[in-house]
Design a protein around this motif. Structure first.
Motif, PDB file in Angstrom:
ATOM      1  N   GLY A  22       0.821  -1.206   0.000  1.00  9.79           N
ATOM      2  CA  GLY A  22       0.000   0.000   0.000  1.00  9.79           C
ATOM      3  C   GLY A  22       0.853   1.254   0.000  1.00  9.79           C
ATOM      4  O   GLY A  22       1.950   1.271   0.573  1.00  9.79           O
ATOM      5  N   ARG A  23       0.354   2.285  -0.654  1.00  9.91           N
ATOM      6  CA  ARG A  23       1.045   3.583  -0.654  1.00  9.91           C
ATOM      7  C   ARG A  23      -0.016   4.672  -0.772  1.00  9.91           C
ATOM      8  O   ARG A  23      -0.980   4.549  -1.520  1.00  9.91           O
ATOM      9  N   ILE A  24       0.171   5.737   0.009  1.00 11.38           N
ATOM     10  CA  ILE A  24      -0.645   6.937  -0.156  1.00 11.38           C
ATOM     11  C   ILE A  24       0.314   8.091  -0.372  1.00 11.38           C
ATOM     12  O   ILE A  24       1.404   8.125   0.195  1.00 11.38           O
ATOM     13  N   GLU A  25      -0.086   9.028  -1.241  1.00  8.35           N
ATOM     14  CA  GLU A  25       0.802  10.147  -1.540  1.00  8.35           C
ATOM     15  C   GLU A  25       0.008  11.343  -2.057  1.00  8.35           C
ATOM     16  O   GLU A  25      -1.063  11.189  -2.635  1.00  8.35           O
ATOM     17  N   PRO A  26       0.550  12.537  -1.831  1.00  4.86           N
ATOM     18  CA  PRO A  26      -0.114  13.732  -2.344  1.00  4.86           C
ATOM     19  C   PRO A  26       0.088  13.836  -3.854  1.00  4.86           C
ATOM     20  O   PRO A  26       1.149  13.476  -4.365  1.00  4.86           O
ATOM     21  N   VAL A  27      -0.942  14.296  -4.558  1.00  5.46           N
ATOM     22  CA  VAL A  27      -0.851  14.524  -6.004  1.00  5.46           C
ATOM     23  C   VAL A  27      -1.551  15.828  -6.348  1.00  5.46           C
ATOM     24  O   VAL A  27      -2.501  16.234  -5.680  1.00  5.46           O
ATOM     25  N   ALA A  28      -1.085  16.454  -7.421  1.00  6.77           N
ATOM     26  CA  ALA A  28      -1.661  17.734  -7.836  1.00  6.77           C
ATOM     27  C   ALA A  28      -2.847  17.558  -8.775  1.00  6.77           C
ATOM     28  O   ALA A  28      -3.743  18.397  -8.820  1.00  6.77           O
TER      29      ALA A  28
END
Length: 197
Positions: A22-28
């Motif tokens: 699993g991975r969560i990350e900010p995106v524009a």
């Protein structure tokens, strides 16, 4: 008020010989999110599935990537919604271990992979940003750059032609105050070729 993440966070779980990365990350934007998903596919060519969920205003979306419908993307999206996030991509890469988990087991696995990453995540207030072009005389460039630097506004591009054009990234809420201050700082010589985004 929606929040985003300060940085990407990874979380791995193993369930009945299947690995869920699993991975969560900010995106524009959605376009940026889809590029990240494609990069994950390239990085994990042997993975059985690369599922994702995106909360990005009107560009939200999800994909089960071949898992039974509603068992991956939707549960991941619900975890993001529950935390009032925006501008966040959740991905889970699954390496199949040979034992079927059933619909309920898959939903729990994808939910846990994202929720586990969120436990470690640092949340920050999401600030709407704008890009603004400023055209000024060469003699004003150093003063203007110094003023922008003091406020942590980012000059993302500069053109030096008959005048200097700076493209500045800053919080949308600060645009009006910046214009007023820079008109004063340049004694009215500042040219404003565009309206705020």
């Amino acid at each position: 008020m929606p929040v985003t993440l300060a940085a990407a966070v990874d979380h791995e779980i193993d369930i009945k010989k299947s690995r869920f990365l699993g991975r969560i990350e900010p995106v524009a934007s959605r376009a940026d999110a889809l590029l990240l998903v494609e990069a994950l596919r390239a990085e994990h060519p042997a993975a059985a599935h690369v599922c994702w969920a995106l909360l990005a205003g009107g560009d939200s979306g999800m994909s089960d990537d071949g898992e039974p419908s509603g068992t991956a993307g939707r549960p991941m999206l619900e975890v993001l919604r529950h935390h009032d996030l925006d501008g966040v991509l959740a991905t889970v890469v699954r390496y199949y271990g040979g034992i079927k988990l059933g619909a309920g087991g898959l939903m729990r696995a994808y939910t846990d992979a994202v929720a586990g990453a969120l436990v470690q995540a640092v949340k920050v207030e999401r600030i709407a940003m704008a890009q603004y072009s400023l055209t000024l005389a060469y003699g004003d460039e150093n003063r203007v750059r110094h003023w922008l630097l003091q406020r942590n506004y980012t000059v993302i591009a500069a053109r030096h032609e008959t005048a200097v054009t700076l493209v500045v990234s800053l919080p949308k809420a600060d645009v009006s105050a910046m214009i007023t201050a820079l008109i004063d700082l340049t004694a009215g010589r500042l040219s404003l070729p565009n309206a705020p985004d």
